[in-house]
Design a protein around this motif. Structure first.
Motif, PDB file in Angstrom:
ATOM      1  N   ASP A 147       0.838  -1.207   0.000  1.00  0.00           N
ATOM      2  CA  ASP A 147       0.000   0.000   0.000  1.00  0.00           C
ATOM      3  C   ASP A 147       0.874   1.259   0.000  1.00  0.00           C
ATOM      4  O   ASP A 147       0.483   2.295  -0.542  1.00  0.00           O
ATOM      5  CB  ASP A 147      -0.955   0.012   1.191  1.00  0.00           C
ATOM      6  CG  ASP A 147      -0.226  -0.113   2.521  1.00  0.00           C
ATOM      7  OD1 ASP A 147       0.718  -0.936   2.612  1.00  0.00           O
ATOM      8  OD2 ASP A 147      -0.583   0.604   3.471  1.00  0.00           O
ATOM      9  N   GLY A 148       2.069   1.161   0.581  1.00  0.00           N
ATOM     10  CA  GLY A 148       2.988   2.304   0.554  1.00  0.00           C
ATOM     11  C   GLY A 148       3.367   2.610  -0.887  1.00  0.00           C
ATOM     12  O   GLY A 148       3.311   3.760  -1.336  1.00  0.00           O
ATOM     13  N   ASN A 175      -1.081  -3.211   4.413  1.00  0.00           N
ATOM     14  CA  ASN A 175      -0.860  -3.349   5.859  1.00  0.00           C
ATOM     15  C   ASN A 175      -0.937  -1.992   6.566  1.00  0.00           C
ATOM     16  O   ASN A 175      -0.489  -1.850   7.691  1.00  0.00           O
ATOM     17  CB  ASN A 175       0.484  -4.047   6.145  1.00  0.00           C
ATOM     18  CG  ASN A 175       1.645  -3.340   5.462  1.00  0.00           C
ATOM     19  OD1 ASN A 175       1.531  -2.179   5.076  1.00  0.00           O
ATOM     20  ND2 ASN A 175       2.769  -4.036   5.308  1.00  0.00           N
ATOM     21  N   MET A 177       0.769   0.405   6.235  1.00  0.00           N
ATOM     22  CA  MET A 177       2.083   0.948   6.569  1.00  0.00           C
ATOM     23  C   MET A 177       2.906   1.165   5.310  1.00  0.00           C
ATOM     24  O   MET A 177       2.919   0.313   4.426  1.00  0.00           O
ATOM     25  CB  MET A 177       2.881  -0.035   7.448  1.00  0.00           C
ATOM     26  CG  MET A 177       2.296  -0.317   8.799  1.00  0.00           C
ATOM     27  SD  MET A 177       2.383   1.087   9.894  1.00  0.00           S
ATOM     28  CE  MET A 177       4.149   1.220  10.163  1.00  0.00           C
TER      29      MET A 177
HETATM   30 MG   LIG Z   1       2.601  -1.398   3.416  1.00  0.00          MG
END
Ligand SMILES: [Mg+2]
Ligand SMILES: Cc1ncc(C[n+]2csc(CCOP(=O)(O)OP(=O)(O)O)c2C)c(N)n1
Ligand SMILES: CC(=O)[C@@H](O)[C@H](O)COP(=O)(O)O
Length: 625
Positions: A147-148, A175, A177
């Motif tokens: 997702d980053g 996550n 993060m």
């Molecule tokens: Mg992540």
């Protein structure tokens, strides 16, 4: 059954043939392996612990190298390495001659694409999937993207180009993060997909109905839930990813092997690109990492029974010195802003974020945007500092040239991890920034060798007397005693070793390498070859006075931890030539391209840039007459 991992590694058991009820045990053993090895070698721990089930499920369903798994950033590829014949080399992880911490096609045919920098996996996967189509080759291409990484623009450029590739699967490993907490609208959108009450209500209502309908067994239910049927489309909200042409599945529990395997198996049946959104826990299975995933994102070796206190202040480092100096200076100038691309702590900007929240911007893993965004701030009169690792600055070179430099926008670049870096290897070496910045004679570039110089020049560059594009570069880690002792003269260069003789030899260096140059100069002088050592702090524009001084030497050498072409050495060579310098001039730096992973002193040695290498170089060159 004990030691399933050992049996898989020895070939006694096959992952694909393993009874399904043994898979959880296998994942637990892989986690044990990761913790044991990474605590000894250092490496990326949290991200790898979070992707164990995902990777096991991928290898259970797909067969590399015919199927290709493309990891974004690649810092989460350790389980993939374990399952593709490299477990035995984990004691060498990130060490000289050892296993790389990232995927690398030269290391294994199972590594489909090089990685290290983020946001590249989807574009690479689209290319690989397209090539397979053109060649008429079978195989599914899976891009695993965090997702980053989804905050970086290239992901959307890749998405714009997926067409109807039915051999393409994107796994979004969500996550919440990045290295630290993920940021921005994309991150909020992903959270909304996970938590939207209407979405869940719809999903659960459908599943409840299906569960209560006796004729509908698990497989029919799965077919309904996972298929692109009209029923599903009408019940589930359409996601952005569906609008882009994907079939969207999820969010799934990324630690539930059964669900993951079912989803991957169904991927083969789709006639369009598939998007699988999974939720994982960064650091999963190691309580300290689950509690503080950022602290275990990239770690040095540590003692699992005696963990460092995550709340302890960070080590002293150039990044910390930069961040705290900037934060204090911003008290005096409300136009100063700070911009990071997802590296708030590592660049030391957390100090600024605490003190000046409204002027601090974490833009996500998006260096190109960071630079143009800063230029936007600047044209409105703000005075932004953009802190980027040298290697990630590469991403934004055009933004620097086009958006910052052409209009002389008032943007200060703090180039962190400049020069050689340990562990990460060829994808992360900070060796191009000197050549990049020094193409522009009017862009000041400073290379402090200790904190005193860093503070002095940073404050100078922040002062109202300095404006326009300008940069300061410094290495990873802390200053060393020898260089700290040099203090700061406030001059653009210093002669840090006067041999005291009518010196026939001058040795020029900067930054960390000044230590090696000094040691070499002292040793050569002691052996009867007097050497004057110069430390340059302003690399660009080259101090004219230095050029004049060097003209008086019969031999001039430069040593630097940057690529040779376009380096200080190259510019100095030209400047000497222009002055009809008649002596001998030699420069030594690094090759552009592959530089292995190793500790910095080892790398310096490999490239003849350590004390002994420099001594040998100057002596051998002298023998050539
Ligand atoms: Mg992540
Ligand atoms: C272009 C680029 N910018 C910054 C980084 C530094 N970096 C490495 S991992 C990471 C966070 C990745 O987050 P995510 O993709 O969600 O993976 P996770 O670690 O959460 O599994 C960042 C910012 C990088 N590798 N590449
Ligand atoms: C994978 C990645 O790009 C980062 O995690 C990088 O390895 C961090 O380097 P530092 O440890 O120097 O912050």
């Amino acid at each position: 059954m004990q030691n399933i991992l050992d049996k898989i590694l020895s070939g006694e058991l096959q992952l694909k043939g393993l009874p399904a009820d043994r898979l959880d045990q296998l994942c637990a053993e892989i986690r044990g392996f990761l913790i044991e090895h990474v605590s000894r070698t250092g490496g990326h721990l949290s991200s790898n612990l979070g992707t164990v089930e995902l990777t096991v499920a991928l290898h259970r369903v797909f067969t590399t190298p015919q199927d290709a798994i493309v990891f974004d950033v690649g810092h989460q590829c350790y389980t993939h390495k374990i399952l593709t014949g490299r477990a035995g080399r984990f004691d060498t992880l990130r060490r000289a001659g050892g296993l790389s911490g990232f995927p690398n096609r030269e290391e294994s045919p199972h590594d489909a694409f090089i990685a290290g920098h983020g946001n590249t996996a989807l574009s690479a996967a689209v290319g690989i999937a397209r090539a397979k189509k053109l060649k008429g080759e079978p195989g599914t291409v899976v891009a695993v993207i965090g997702d980053g990484a989804f905050t970086g623009g290239m992901v959307y450029e890749g998405m714009n180009n997926i067409d109807t590739l039915d051999n393409l699967v994107v796994v979004l490993n969500d996550n919440k993060m990045s290295i630290s907490k993920n940021v921005g609208s994309v991150s909020r959108y992903l959270t909304s997909l996970r938590t939207s009450p209407s979405y869940h209500t719809a999903k659960h209502r459908t599943e409840d109905i299906l569960d209560k309908t006796p004729v509908v067994g698990r497989y029919i239910k799965e077919a309904l839930v996972y298929s692109k049927s009209v029923l599903r489309r009408s019940i589930y909200n359409s996601t952005f990813f569906e609008e882009m042409g994907f079939q969207y599945l999820g969010p799934l529990d990324g630690h539930d092997l059964e669900d993951l395997i079912a989803a991957f198996s169904s991927a083969k049946e789709y006639d369009s690109p598939l998007f699988l959104h999974i939720e994982t826990v960064k650091g999963k299975g190691f309580t300290p990492a689950e509690r503080n995933p950022a602290a275990f994102h990239g770690v040095g070796a540590f003692d699992t029974r005696n963990l460092p206190d995550p709340d302890e202040p960070m080590n002293d480092s150039f990044s910390e010195a930069m961040g705290s100096t900037l934060a204090d200076f911003a008290d005096t100038d409300s136009r100063v802003c700070a911009v990071t691309a997802a590296m708030k702590y590592a660049t030391g900007l957390h100090h600024f974020s605490k003190k000046h929240r409204d002027r601090f911007f974490d833009v996500g893993m998006a260096e190109q945007h960071a630079v143009t965004f800063a230029a936007g701030l600047a044209v409105e009169g703000m005075r932004p500092l953009v802190a980027l690792y040298s290697t990630f600055f590469q991403r934004s070179y055009d933004q620097f040239i086009h958006d910052v430099n052409l209009q002389k926008a008032d943007v200060l670049f703090a180039i962190d991890r400049a020069g050689l870096v340990p562990g990460d290897g060829e994808t992360h070496q900070g060796i191009y920034d000197v050549a990049f910045f020094s193409q522009f004679e009017d862009v000041p570039l400073y290379a402090p060798c200790n904190y005193a110089e860093l503070r002095f020049w940073l404050l100078r560059l922040l002062s109202p007397q300095c404006s326009g594009p300008r940069a300061i570069r410094y290495p990873k880690g802390a200053e060393c005693r020898e260089l700290a002792a040099l203090g700061c003269s406030g001059e653009p260069f210093d002669c840090v070793l006067h041999s005291g003789a009518e010196a026939p030899v001058a040795l020029v260096s900067y930054g960390l390498l000044t230590r090696e140059a000094l040691a070499a100069g002292r040793a050569l002088t002691a052996e009867g070859l007097p050497v004057d050592v110069y430390k340059v702090t302003r690399l660009n524009p080259l101090p004219e006075k230095l050029v004049l001084l060097l003209c008086a030497y019969s031999r001039v050498y430069t040593a630097e931890d940057a690529i040779v072409s376009g380096s200080l050495g190259a510019h100095l060579g030209l400047a000497l030539q222009r002055r009809d310098y008649a002596g001998r001039y030699r420069s030594r730096g690094l090759p552009a391209g592959h530089i292995d992973h190793a500790e910095v002193p080892q790398l310096q040695k490999m490239y003849g840039l350590d004390r002994d290498g420099i001594i040998k170089w100057i002596k051998d060159d002298g023998k050539r007459g």
